[in-house]
Design a protein around this motif. Structure first.
Motif, PDB file in Angstrom:
ATOM      1  N   PRO A 221       0.829  -1.212   0.000  1.00 31.05           N
ATOM      2  CA  PRO A 221       0.000   0.000   0.000  1.00 31.05           C
ATOM      3  C   PRO A 221       0.862   1.260   0.000  1.00 31.05           C
ATOM      4  O   PRO A 221       1.923   1.299   0.645  1.00 31.05           O
ATOM      5  CB  PRO A 221      -0.797  -0.115   1.307  1.00 31.05           C
ATOM      6  CG  PRO A 221      -0.713  -1.559   1.691  1.00 31.05           C
ATOM      7  CD  PRO A 221       0.632  -2.010   1.213  1.00 31.05           C
ATOM      8  N   THR A 222       0.427   2.271  -0.730  1.00 31.39           N
ATOM      9  CA  THR A 222       1.103   3.566  -0.715  1.00 31.39           C
ATOM     10  C   THR A 222       0.078   4.679  -0.520  1.00 31.39           C
ATOM     11  O   THR A 222      -1.049   4.588  -1.014  1.00 31.39           O
ATOM     12  CB  THR A 222       1.892   3.822  -2.014  1.00 31.39           C
ATOM     13  OG1 THR A 222       0.994   3.811  -3.137  1.00 31.39           O
ATOM     14  CG2 THR A 222       2.969   2.777  -2.220  1.00 31.39           C
ATOM     15  N   ARG A 223       0.493   5.688   0.217  1.00 28.50           N
ATOM     16  CA  ARG A 223      -0.354   6.863   0.449  1.00 28.50           C
ATOM     17  C   ARG A 223      -0.290   7.766  -0.778  1.00 28.50           C
ATOM     18  O   ARG A 223       0.787   8.151  -1.227  1.00 28.50           O
ATOM     19  CB  ARG A 223       0.150   7.607   1.681  1.00 28.50           C
ATOM     20  CG  ARG A 223      -0.604   8.902   2.003  1.00 28.50           C
ATOM     21  CD  ARG A 223       0.074   9.623   3.164  1.00 28.50           C
ATOM     22  NE  ARG A 223      -0.595  10.867   3.510  1.00 28.50           N
ATOM     23  CZ  ARG A 223      -0.338  12.036   2.928  1.00 28.50           C
ATOM     24  NH1 ARG A 223       0.560  12.118   1.970  1.00 28.50           N
ATOM     25  NH2 ARG A 223      -0.989  13.122   3.310  1.00 28.50           N
ATOM     26  N   GLU A 273       4.051   7.422  -0.570  1.00 28.49           N
ATOM     27  CA  GLU A 273       4.699   6.972   0.660  1.00 28.49           C
ATOM     28  C   GLU A 273       4.241   5.555   0.995  1.00 28.49           C
ATOM     29  O   GLU A 273       3.039   5.270   1.095  1.00 28.49           O
ATOM     30  CB  GLU A 273       4.328   7.913   1.803  1.00 28.49           C
ATOM     31  CG  GLU A 273       4.912   7.509   3.144  1.00 28.49           C
ATOM     32  CD  GLU A 273       4.303   8.269   4.298  1.00 28.49           C
ATOM     33  OE1 GLU A 273       4.851   8.160   5.417  1.00 28.49           O
ATOM     34  OE2 GLU A 273       3.292   8.962   4.094  1.00 28.49           O
ATOM     35  N   LYS A 274       5.198   4.641   1.150  1.00 25.20           N
ATOM     36  CA  LYS A 274       4.858   3.278   1.546  1.00 25.20           C
ATOM     37  C   LYS A 274       4.264   3.301   2.947  1.00 25.20           C
ATOM     38  O   LYS A 274       4.740   4.018   3.829  1.00 25.20           O
ATOM     39  CB  LYS A 274       6.096   2.389   1.496  1.00 25.20           C
ATOM     40  CG  LYS A 274       6.628   2.166   0.096  1.00 25.20           C
ATOM     41  CD  LYS A 274       7.847   1.267   0.106  1.00 25.20           C
ATOM     42  CE  LYS A 274       8.361   1.038  -1.314  1.00 25.20           C
ATOM     43  NZ  LYS A 274       9.561   0.157  -1.338  1.00 25.20           N
ATOM     44  N   THR A 275       3.217   2.498   3.130  1.00 25.44           N
ATOM     45  CA  THR A 275       2.487   2.582   4.387  1.00 25.44           C
ATOM     46  C   THR A 275       1.834   1.246   4.693  1.00 25.44           C
ATOM     47  O   THR A 275       1.715   0.386   3.833  1.00 25.44           O
ATOM     48  CB  THR A 275       1.392   3.672   4.297  1.00 25.44           C
ATOM     49  OG1 THR A 275       0.722   3.772   5.542  1.00 25.44           O
ATOM     50  CG2 THR A 275       0.377   3.346   3.227  1.00 25.44           C
ATOM     51  N   GLU A 276       1.438   1.062   5.919  1.00 18.36           N
ATOM     52  CA  GLU A 276       0.488   0.027   6.269  1.00 18.36           C
ATOM     53  C   GLU A 276      -0.872   0.713   6.325  1.00 18.36           C
ATOM     54  O   GLU A 276      -1.035   1.721   7.018  1.00 18.36           O
ATOM     55  CB  GLU A 276       0.834  -0.617   7.608  1.00 18.36           C
ATOM     56  CG  GLU A 276       2.161  -1.383   7.586  1.00 18.36           C
ATOM     57  CD  GLU A 276       2.163  -2.533   6.591  1.00 18.36           C
ATOM     58  OE1 GLU A 276       1.101  -3.167   6.411  1.00 18.36           O
ATOM     59  OE2 GLU A 276       3.219  -2.793   5.985  1.00 18.36           O
ATOM     60  N   ALA A 277      -1.827   0.192   5.613  1.00 20.28           N
ATOM     61  CA  ALA A 277      -3.077   0.902   5.393  1.00 20.28           C
ATOM     62  C   ALA A 277      -3.742   1.364   6.685  1.00 20.28           C
ATOM     63  O   ALA A 277      -4.257   2.480   6.768  1.00 20.28           O
ATOM     64  CB  ALA A 277      -4.035   0.017   4.594  1.00 20.28           C
ATOM     65  N   ALA A 278      -3.723   0.527   7.699  1.00 23.25           N
ATOM     66  CA  ALA A 278      -4.416   0.867   8.940  1.00 23.25           C
ATOM     67  C   ALA A 278      -3.786   2.064   9.645  1.00 23.25           C
ATOM     68  O   ALA A 278      -4.429   2.729  10.449  1.00 23.25           O
ATOM     69  CB  ALA A 278      -4.426  -0.339   9.873  1.00 23.25           C
TER      70      ALA A 278
END
Length: 384
Positions: A221-223, A273-278
């Motif tokens: 996931p990415t923002r 930006e790489k992210t963890e969705a939660a």
């Protein structure tokens, strides 16, 4: 309807899942959709009002038959729904000479005999005075393409699925999935549901959901952000200006004309930006780049659109390493179909992916060529 007598349970009722629920319920299957939120919502990848649909496809000509089928299905939904689904604005692509993306879009149009106008920089500047391209750029304009109203699409599919007898359980994150040969159980905080077949289409949460089934797909996931700018309606309103995608040396961008003076909408595709969705920060503007990247693009190529900031939104892309989709049956459980990794260019295909998922769930196969989206392809095995 009891909790244990479903033909198909759909885990994740966003873009692909809600479409699948519609096609399943239309065929008379006892269908349950479960979602962690209450779709349409602002926590996933379908909000922000609009999405582009292109047929001449720069990401690979293999997508063209699916894009054409998608358009047919969207047009059918428009006939059945009480919502505005599609607006034919045309879609303009441009980039410097030698752009692989533009060249592939042109090649795909020729292979499938799609209408496409080929234009040089001067012709683009003359046809759309709101654009200022330097020499050495070229473009292509697809007059039959346009814009989907994404939230309307989800809302229409939900309404029709429920009208057809489908059920939805919102605000119910899935905690566990257990599969055996003849059924699959889906556990939430409040209930356990059992279905003969299951479709998993949980978007940015797919990686966690699939871990319950011992399946590890490299999904990131990415923002992402999109921004609306105050713009001259005589230049950028939808009746005179197209949707667009742009491949420049500094980045890949996409955007929409202004609808009812909402402002020109634009986003950047190739970063995030790489992210963890939660844990994604959904507040727009926490980084200067949220506005800065796209404003710089407008100042360079569409300077009269670079007005005051009207609004900004944050959403999620979920990318695969090769940025192609995952649409397949689980390698070890033929009663589980998976849709994942739509990598920022998937929404336009939601209608046909929903059709495909319904076929996989009910028949174990589909009439469409989805070999490119195999869950066992080499690009998805790189972390083993």
């Amino acid at each position: 309807m009891g909790k244990d007598d479903y033909d198909v349970i759909v885990v994740g009722a966003g873009s692909m899942g809600m479409a699948a629920g519609y096609y399943l319920s239309r065929q008379g299957a006892k269908t349950l959709l479960i979602d962690a939120f209450d779709p349409p919502h602002t926590n996933g990848s379908h909000h922000g009002e609009t999405r582009i649909i292109r047929h001449a496809y720069g990401e690979g000509r293999e997508y063209v038959p699916l894009a054409i089928r998608s358009q047919t299905l969207w047009n059918e939904l428009q006939e059945e729904a009480d919502e505005i689904i599609f607006k034919k604005t045309g879609v303009l692509g441009f980039g410097p000479d030698g752009s692989d993306f533009i060249d592939e879009a042109i090649a795909s149009s020729k292979e499938y005999s799609l209408p496409l106008d080929l234009l040089d920089a001067a012709e683009i500047n003359e046809r759309w005075p709101g654009i200022q391209l330097p020499d050495g750029y070229k473009g292509c304009f697809e007059p039959e393409s346009g814009v989907l109203y994404s939230e309307n699409c989800i809302r229409a599919y939900r309404h029709l699925a429920e009208k057809n007898g489908g059920s939805i359980v919102p605000n119910a994150p899935v905690k566990n999935i257990k599969a055996d040969k003849d059924s699959v159980s889906i556990e939430t905080d409040d209930e356990t549901y059992i279905g003969k077949k299951v479709i998993i289409s949980a978007g940015a949460w797919n990686k966690d959901v699939l871990a319950n089934l011992n399946l590890d797909i490299p999904l990131q996931p990415t923002r992402q952000t999109t921004t609306w700018f105050d713009s001259d309606p005589s230049l950028y309103e939808a009746d005179v200006f197209p949707a667009f995608f742009v491949d420049t040396p500094s980045g890949v961008y996409y955007g929409f004309p202004s609808f009812d003076s909402s402002g020109l909408k634009i986003g950047r595709f190739d970063i995030g930006e790489k992210t963890e969705a939660a844990y994604m920060n959904r507040e727009y503007g926490i980084y200067p780049e949220d506005e800065g990247h796209v404003r710089k693009f407008l100042e360079t190529y569409m300077p009269q659109a670079a007005g005051d900031l009207k609004q900004g939104r944050t959403c999620i892309f979920t990318r695969t390493p090769d940025e192609h989709f995952v649409v397949d049956l689980h390698p070890n459980h033929s009663n589980i179909a998976i849709a994942a990794g739509f990598s920022g260019h998937g929404f336009k295909f939601a209608s046909v992916i929903g059709e495909i998922l319904s076929q996989l769930a009910l028949d174990g196969q589909t009439e469409h060529d989805i070999s490119k989206f195999s869950i066992t392809r080499p690009a998805l095995q790189q972390n083993e």
